[in-house]
Design a protein around this motif. Structure first.
Motif, PDB file in Angstrom:
ATOM      1  N   GLU A 115       1.283  55.184  59.696  1.00  0.00           N
ATOM      2  CA  GLU A 115       1.846  56.581  59.357  1.00  0.00           C
ATOM      3  C   GLU A 115       3.033  56.517  58.373  1.00  0.00           C
ATOM      4  OE1 GLU A 115      -0.969  59.140  62.118  1.00  0.00           O
ATOM      5  OE2 GLU A 115       1.217  59.270  62.512  1.00  0.00           O
ATOM      6  N   GLU A 116       4.114  55.530  59.017  1.00  0.00           N
ATOM      7  CA  GLU A 116       5.308  55.512  58.421  1.00  0.00           C
ATOM      8  C   GLU A 116       5.184  55.017  57.177  1.00  0.00           C
ATOM      9  OE1 GLU A 116       8.079  56.270  59.186  1.00  0.00           O
ATOM     10  OE2 GLU A 116       9.569  55.108  58.286  1.00  0.00           O
ATOM     11  N   VAL A 117       4.462  53.864  56.769  1.00  0.00           N
ATOM     12  CA  VAL A 117       4.308  53.321  55.621  1.00  0.00           C
ATOM     13  C   VAL A 117       3.573  54.315  54.463  1.00  0.00           C
ATOM     14  CG1 VAL A 117       2.981  51.618  54.038  1.00  0.00           C
ATOM     15  CG2 VAL A 117       4.121  50.927  56.438  1.00  0.00           C
ATOM     16  N   GLU A 118       2.581  55.155  55.108  1.00  0.00           N
ATOM     17  CA  GLU A 118       1.876  56.319  54.285  1.00  0.00           C
ATOM     18  C   GLU A 118       3.023  57.113  53.800  1.00  0.00           C
ATOM     19  OE1 GLU A 118      -1.371  57.614  56.268  1.00  0.00           O
ATOM     20  OE2 GLU A 118      -2.568  55.953  56.145  1.00  0.00           O
ATOM     21  N   ARG A 119       3.758  57.625  54.776  1.00  0.00           N
ATOM     22  CA  ARG A 119       4.755  58.747  54.561  1.00  0.00           C
ATOM     23  C   ARG A 119       5.632  58.439  53.167  1.00  0.00           C
ATOM     24  NH1 ARG A 119       9.739  59.425  55.230  1.00  0.00           N
ATOM     25  NH2 ARG A 119      10.302  57.621  56.071  1.00  0.00           N
ATOM     26  N   ILE A 120       6.139  57.082  53.244  1.00  0.00           N
ATOM     27  CA  ILE A 120       6.966  56.413  52.174  1.00  0.00           C
ATOM     28  C   ILE A 120       6.301  56.759  50.846  1.00  0.00           C
ATOM     29  CG2 ILE A 120       8.364  54.450  51.362  1.00  0.00           C
ATOM     30  CD1 ILE A 120       8.608  53.554  54.482  1.00  0.00           C
ATOM     31  N   PHE A 121       5.006  56.034  50.911  1.00  0.00           N
ATOM     32  CA  PHE A 121       4.227  56.088  49.544  1.00  0.00           C
ATOM     33  C   PHE A 121       4.023  57.396  49.164  1.00  0.00           C
ATOM     34  CE2 PHE A 121       4.324  51.290  50.344  1.00  0.00           C
ATOM     35  CZ  PHE A 121       4.759  51.109  49.177  1.00  0.00           C
ATOM     36  N   ILE A 122       3.473  58.188  50.063  1.00  0.00           N
ATOM     37  CA  ILE A 122       3.295  59.748  49.637  1.00  0.00           C
ATOM     38  C   ILE A 122       4.537  60.150  48.929  1.00  0.00           C
ATOM     39  CG2 ILE A 122       2.630  61.789  50.571  1.00  0.00           C
ATOM     40  CD1 ILE A 122       0.823  60.602  52.467  1.00  0.00           C
ATOM     41  N   GLY A 123       5.479  59.988  49.497  1.00  0.00           N
ATOM     42  CA  GLY A 123       7.013  60.435  49.021  1.00  0.00           C
ATOM     43  C   GLY A 123       7.235  59.809  47.635  1.00  0.00           C
ATOM     44  N   MET A 124       6.739  58.882  47.366  1.00  0.00           N
ATOM     45  CA  MET A 124       6.674  58.329  45.973  1.00  0.00           C
ATOM     46  C   MET A 124       5.605  58.592  45.166  1.00  0.00           C
ATOM     47  SD  MET A 124       8.688  54.576  46.198  1.00  0.00           S
ATOM     48  CE  MET A 124       7.838  54.104  47.683  1.00  0.00           C
ATOM     49  N   GLY A 125       4.875  59.753  45.587  1.00  0.00           N
ATOM     50  CA  GLY A 125       3.731  60.094  44.645  1.00  0.00           C
ATOM     51  C   GLY A 125       2.300  59.593  44.589  1.00  0.00           C
ATOM     52  N   TYR A 126       2.175  58.708  45.765  1.00  0.00           N
ATOM     53  CA  TYR A 126       0.946  57.827  45.777  1.00  0.00           C
ATOM     54  C   TYR A 126      -0.012  58.706  46.556  1.00  0.00           C
ATOM     55  CZ  TYR A 126       3.261  53.480  44.318  1.00  0.00           C
ATOM     56  OH  TYR A 126       3.973  52.542  43.566  1.00  0.00           O
ATOM     57  N   GLU A 127      -1.286  58.323  46.344  1.00  0.00           N
ATOM     58  CA  GLU A 127      -2.609  58.690  46.840  1.00  0.00           C
ATOM     59  C   GLU A 127      -2.858  57.906  47.720  1.00  0.00           C
ATOM     60  OE1 GLU A 127      -6.714  60.564  45.364  1.00  0.00           O
ATOM     61  OE2 GLU A 127      -5.314  59.893  43.979  1.00  0.00           O
ATOM     62  N   ASP A 224       9.172  47.677  37.705  1.00  0.00           N
ATOM     63  CA  ASP A 224       8.647  48.712  38.376  1.00  0.00           C
ATOM     64  C   ASP A 224       7.965  48.196  39.610  1.00  0.00           C
ATOM     65  OD1 ASP A 224       8.622  50.700  36.211  1.00  0.00           O
ATOM     66  OD2 ASP A 224       7.294  49.452  35.314  1.00  0.00           O
ATOM     67  N   LEU A 225       7.678  46.869  39.705  1.00  0.00           N
ATOM     68  CA  LEU A 225       6.970  46.483  41.103  1.00  0.00           C
ATOM     69  C   LEU A 225       8.325  46.386  42.095  1.00  0.00           C
ATOM     70  CD1 LEU A 225       4.671  43.367  41.419  1.00  0.00           C
ATOM     71  CD2 LEU A 225       7.152  43.453  42.467  1.00  0.00           C
ATOM     72  N   LYS A 226       9.304  45.614  41.345  1.00  0.00           N
ATOM     73  CA  LYS A 226      10.606  45.327  42.240  1.00  0.00           C
ATOM     74  C   LYS A 226      11.386  46.579  42.846  1.00  0.00           C
ATOM     75  CE  LYS A 226      13.528  41.603  41.260  1.00  0.00           C
ATOM     76  NZ  LYS A 226      14.374  40.599  40.519  1.00  0.00           N
ATOM     77  N   GLY A 227      11.437  47.515  41.829  1.00  0.00           N
ATOM     78  CA  GLY A 227      12.318  48.855  42.108  1.00  0.00           C
ATOM     79  C   GLY A 227      11.422  49.355  43.210  1.00  0.00           C
ATOM     80  N   THR A 228      10.251  49.659  43.015  1.00  0.00           N
ATOM     81  CA  THR A 228       8.992  50.291  44.054  1.00  0.00           C
ATOM     82  C   THR A 228       9.272  49.677  45.308  1.00  0.00           C
ATOM     83  OG1 THR A 228       7.901  51.036  42.191  1.00  0.00           O
ATOM     84  CG2 THR A 228       6.926  51.043  44.375  1.00  0.00           C
ATOM     85  N   LEU A 229       9.108  48.335  45.535  1.00  0.00           N
ATOM     86  CA  LEU A 229       9.024  47.480  46.564  1.00  0.00           C
ATOM     87  C   LEU A 229      10.274  47.570  47.561  1.00  0.00           C
ATOM     88  CD1 LEU A 229       6.355  44.922  45.982  1.00  0.00           C
ATOM     89  CD2 LEU A 229       6.081  47.253  46.917  1.00  0.00           C
ATOM     90  N   ALA A 230      11.285  47.293  46.497  1.00  0.00           N
ATOM     91  CA  ALA A 230      12.772  47.459  47.173  1.00  0.00           C
ATOM     92  C   ALA A 230      13.058  48.776  47.978  1.00  0.00           C
ATOM     93  CB  ALA A 230      13.916  47.102  46.025  1.00  0.00           C
ATOM     94  N   PHE A 232      10.775  50.881  49.007  1.00  0.00           N
ATOM     95  CA  PHE A 232      10.078  50.851  50.071  1.00  0.00           C
ATOM     96  C   PHE A 232      10.636  50.107  51.189  1.00  0.00           C
ATOM     97  CE2 PHE A 232       6.765  48.095  52.418  1.00  0.00           C
ATOM     98  CZ  PHE A 232       6.333  49.118  53.290  1.00  0.00           C
ATOM     99  N   ALA A 233      11.175  48.864  51.093  1.00  0.00           N
ATOM    100  CA  ALA A 233      11.700  48.203  52.061  1.00  0.00           C
ATOM    101  C   ALA A 233      13.216  48.908  52.828  1.00  0.00           C
ATOM    102  CB  ALA A 233      12.288  46.749  51.511  1.00  0.00           C
ATOM    103  N   LYS A 234      13.677  49.404  51.920  1.00  0.00           N
ATOM    104  CA  LYS A 234      14.836  50.113  52.524  1.00  0.00           C
ATOM    105  C   LYS A 234      14.597  51.356  53.066  1.00  0.00           C
ATOM    106  CE  LYS A 234      18.465  49.215  49.235  1.00  0.00           C
ATOM    107  NZ  LYS A 234      18.505  49.108  47.646  1.00  0.00           N
TER     108      LYS A 234
END
Ligand code: DAH
Length: 339
Positions: A115-127, A224-230, A232-234
């Motif tokens: 749920e934590e991972v989902e929360r982070i990506f939903i916050g970035m506009g992911y489905e 984009d990949l780098k920025g997104t995953l960095a 996410f990690a933070k």
């Protein structure tokens, strides 16, 4: 007439005072005041009374009636009160008895991490999407640029159901399902259970979970990949977290990488947790291979994208500092209730 009324009154009052039940009092009411009751009978016999005496007698009858009614009402109220008190005594609750303990469950560490991972990506506009656990060879391998007889299939041996059907070894097949729908751009994560014919040990299980990620749009680059995953990690491990990408090979991405995060235990100095390296591997990623796009009817000349795959258990083990994956599956409440 006066004596008669007095007699009726005395009789009624004495009956009232000697009754011990509500039903009896009701009976008395009917007998004296009812339509066929004694007082009513007196009223009916008024015609025998001399006209000049009628008002007096009438008044007397009314007074008698009122008196009986009053005493009756008091007795009824008293009896009802007694009845209620007796009932309350019978139904008394002993509040000093110890209460039954109500054990409420809570979320599993895997669920909390997911749920934590989902929360982070939903916050970035992911489905958040879901793919099937039973796949065909095409979705699990072929459409991900892993042809029959490719050695990559060796590492992902799985359970075959019959003929073409198998238990998926990775959530990456969900990328194909989503791309096939033909709706662009895509920004999705797909969490779910995967299977491999692995022996159980501290870091392996024949069934575990992954979270797949896929972004497809025009002009998507490795930046984009780098920025997104960095980012996410933070969010997941703290604002000071650094990331590094090591070249790797996955059939369905080109270039491919594995991403490490700086050890959140020692901050990168090296400790038991990161095996002295200062870094902890957390996911695989890369730019979606043109073959994969083409097979799913997306033009690689117009669109590009990146993908990543996170091992959920790994995140849960790291976040909660659990050193044996088997603990996550044994359902021992003494372990589970710590989270
Ligand atoms: N499916 C890969 C595995 O199970 C993980 C992975 C790596 C997924 C790179 C991806 C990716 O989407 O781009 O090892």
């Amino acid at each position: 007439m006066k004596e008669k009324l007095e007699k009726i009154k005395q009789e009624a009052l004495s009956q009232i005072s000697s009754s011990d039940a509500l039903e009896k009092l009701n009976e008395i009411r009917v007998n004296y005041l009812g339509k066929k009751g004694e007082l009513t009978a007196v009223l009916k016999s008024m015609k025998d009374v001399a006209p000049e005496d009628r008002p007096k007698v009438g008044q007397l009858v009314n007074e008698t009636r009122e008196e009986i009614e009053k005493v009756l009402a008091e007795s009824i109220a008293k009896m009802e009160r007694m009845k209620r008190e007796a009932q309350m005594k019978r139904e008394v609750i002993d509040v000093t008895l110890p209460a039954k303990k109500n054990n409420v469950g809570h979320r599993h560490p895997n669920t909390i991490a997911m749920e934590e991972v989902e929360r982070i990506f939903i916050g970035m506009g992911y489905e958040v999407v879901e793919g099937p656990e039973i796949e065909t060879d095409y979705y699990n391998f072929e459409a991900l640029n892993i042809p029959a007889d490719h050695p990559a299939k060796d590492e992902q041996d799985t359970f075959y159901i019959n003929g073409d059907f198998l238990l998926r070894t990775q959530t990456s097949g969900t990328q194909v399902h989503v791309m096939e729908q033909g709706k662009l751009p895509i920004r999705m994560i797909a969490p779910g259970r995967v299977f491999r014919s692995d022996e159980v040990d501290a870091t392996h299980s024949p069934s575990f979970h992954q979270i797949e990620g896929l972004v497809i749009d025009k002009h998507i680059t490795f930046a984009d990949l780098k920025g997104t995953l960095a980012e996410f990690a933070k969010e997941l491990f703290g604002a000071d977290t650094k990331v590094r990408f090591r070249p790797h090979h996955f059939n369905f991405t080109e270039p491919s990488a594995e991403m490490d995060v700086s050890c959140f235990k020692c901050g990168g100095d090296g400790c038991r947790f990161c095996k002295g390296t200062g870094w902890i591997e957390i996911l695989g990623c890369g730019m979606v291979h043109p073959n994969v796009l083409t097979m799913s009817k997306i033009d690689p000349e117009k669109y590009s994208g990146f993908a990543f795959g996170i091992g959920l258990e790994r995140i849960a083990l790291l976040k909660y500092e659990i050193d044996d994956m088997r603990l996550l599956y044994e359902n021992d409440v003494r372990f589970l209730k710590q989270f």
